[in-house]
Scaffold this motif. Structure first.
Motif, short mmCIF file in Angstrom:
data_model
loop_
_atom_site.label_atom_id
_atom_site.label_comp_id
_atom_site.label_asym_id
_atom_site.label_seq_id
_atom_site.Cartn_x
_atom_site.Cartn_y
_atom_site.Cartn_z
N ASP A 242 69.95 14.40 138.95
CA ASP A 242 69.08 14.13 139.93
C ASP A 242 68.84 15.09 140.97
O ASP A 242 67.66 15.22 141.54
CB ASP A 242 69.75 12.94 140.94
CG ASP A 242 69.71 11.53 140.06
OD1 ASP A 242 69.00 11.57 139.26
OD2 ASP A 242 70.84 10.73 140.54
N LYS A 243 69.75 16.08 141.21
CA LYS A 243 69.29 17.24 142.03
C LYS A 243 68.30 18.10 141.53
O LYS A 243 67.38 18.60 142.17
CB LYS A 243 70.72 18.20 142.33
CG LYS A 243 70.63 19.03 143.59
CD LYS A 243 71.84 19.54 143.76
CE LYS A 243 71.51 20.26 145.27
NZ LYS A 243 72.78 20.94 145.80
N GLU A 244 68.25 18.39 140.10
CA GLU A 244 67.15 19.11 139.49
C GLU A 244 66.00 18.41 139.82
O GLU A 244 65.01 19.18 139.81
CB GLU A 244 67.61 19.33 137.90
CG GLU A 244 68.69 20.46 137.74
CD GLU A 244 69.04 20.47 136.19
OE1 GLU A 244 68.21 19.99 135.52
OE2 GLU A 244 70.06 21.09 136.03
N GLU A 245 65.80 17.23 139.54
CA GLU A 245 64.79 16.29 139.72
C GLU A 245 64.28 16.37 140.96
O GLU A 245 62.83 16.55 141.51
CB GLU A 245 64.85 14.85 139.20
CG GLU A 245 63.76 13.92 139.45
CD GLU A 245 63.88 12.66 139.06
OE1 GLU A 245 64.04 11.68 139.96
OE2 GLU A 245 64.41 12.40 137.78
N GLN A 246 65.06 16.46 142.15
CA GLN A 246 64.88 16.56 143.61
C GLN A 246 64.16 18.07 143.81
O GLN A 246 63.25 18.13 144.52
CB GLN A 246 65.82 16.38 144.66
CG GLN A 246 66.44 14.95 144.32
CD GLN A 246 65.53 13.94 145.27
OE1 GLN A 246 64.90 14.24 146.33
NE2 GLN A 246 65.06 12.80 144.48
N LEU A 247 64.80 19.09 142.94
CA LEU A 247 64.16 20.27 143.46
C LEU A 247 62.76 20.49 142.64
O LEU A 247 62.01 21.06 143.39
CB LEU A 247 65.27 21.34 142.57
CG LEU A 247 64.85 22.96 142.99
CD1 LEU A 247 64.80 23.25 144.21
CD2 LEU A 247 65.93 23.50 142.18
N ILE A 248 62.71 20.18 141.45
CA ILE A 248 61.16 20.10 141.03
C ILE A 248 60.27 19.26 142.00
O ILE A 248 59.06 19.89 142.12
CB ILE A 248 61.10 19.23 139.71
CG1 ILE A 248 62.02 20.19 138.50
CG2 ILE A 248 59.89 19.03 138.98
CD1 ILE A 248 62.39 19.42 137.34
N LEU A 249 60.63 18.07 142.44
CA LEU A 249 59.67 17.41 143.36
C LEU A 249 59.53 18.29 144.77
O LEU A 249 58.46 18.30 145.29
CB LEU A 249 60.28 15.89 143.57
CG LEU A 249 60.26 15.12 142.53
CD1 LEU A 249 60.94 14.00 142.99
CD2 LEU A 249 58.66 14.92 142.25
N ALA A 250 60.50 19.01 145.15
CA ALA A 250 60.31 19.87 146.22
C ALA A 250 59.49 20.87 146.25
O ALA A 250 58.55 21.12 147.01
CB ALA A 250 61.67 20.05 146.90
N LYS A 251 59.68 21.60 145.11
CA LYS A 251 58.76 22.65 144.58
C LYS A 251 57.20 22.42 144.74
O LYS A 251 56.39 22.92 144.92
CB LYS A 251 59.33 23.38 143.34
CG LYS A 251 60.51 24.00 143.63
CD LYS A 251 60.88 24.87 142.47
CE LYS A 251 62.07 25.89 142.76
NZ LYS A 251 62.62 26.53 141.32
N ILE A 252 57.01 21.26 144.07
CA ILE A 252 55.43 20.72 143.82
C ILE A 252 54.87 20.40 145.12
O ILE A 252 53.79 20.59 144.91
CB ILE A 252 55.43 19.46 142.80
CG1 ILE A 252 53.93 19.39 142.00
CG2 ILE A 252 55.84 18.25 143.32
CD1 ILE A 252 53.70 20.65 141.20
N THR A 253 55.83 19.81 146.02
CA THR A 253 54.99 19.35 147.22
C THR A 253 54.60 20.63 148.20
O THR A 253 53.65 20.39 149.21
CB THR A 253 55.91 18.70 148.23
OG1 THR A 253 57.29 19.03 148.32
CG2 THR A 253 56.39 17.40 147.34
#
Length: 76
Positions: A55-66
């Protein structure tokens, strides 16, 4: 990853996303929509999210795309 999220804010899962039928992804931050991704970029994002192990990797991907929308002086 410890240098990226020093305050462990991604552990709270602040980001979420929804995808529509026409391949549009809506990214939310604490329930508020902050970004819309369409087309080829949406395909790439879905592939990255599918390959995320935690989940943390998924959150990091979403944070970077924003992008860089948090400056630290926003009111809650």
């Amino acid at each position: 990853m410890s240098n990226i999220d020093k305050n462990n804010r991604l552990d709270e899962n602040p980001f979420s996303y929804r995808s529509s039928k026409n391949n549009t992804i809506f990214i939310d931050y604490y329930g508020k929509q902050v970004k819309i991704v369409k087309g080829k970029e949406a395909d790439k994002l879905l592939n990255k999210l599918a390959s995320a192990g935690t989940d943390k990797e998924e959150q990091l991907i979403l944070a970077k795309i924003t992008g860089n929308f948090k400056r630290g002086n926003e009111k809650s």
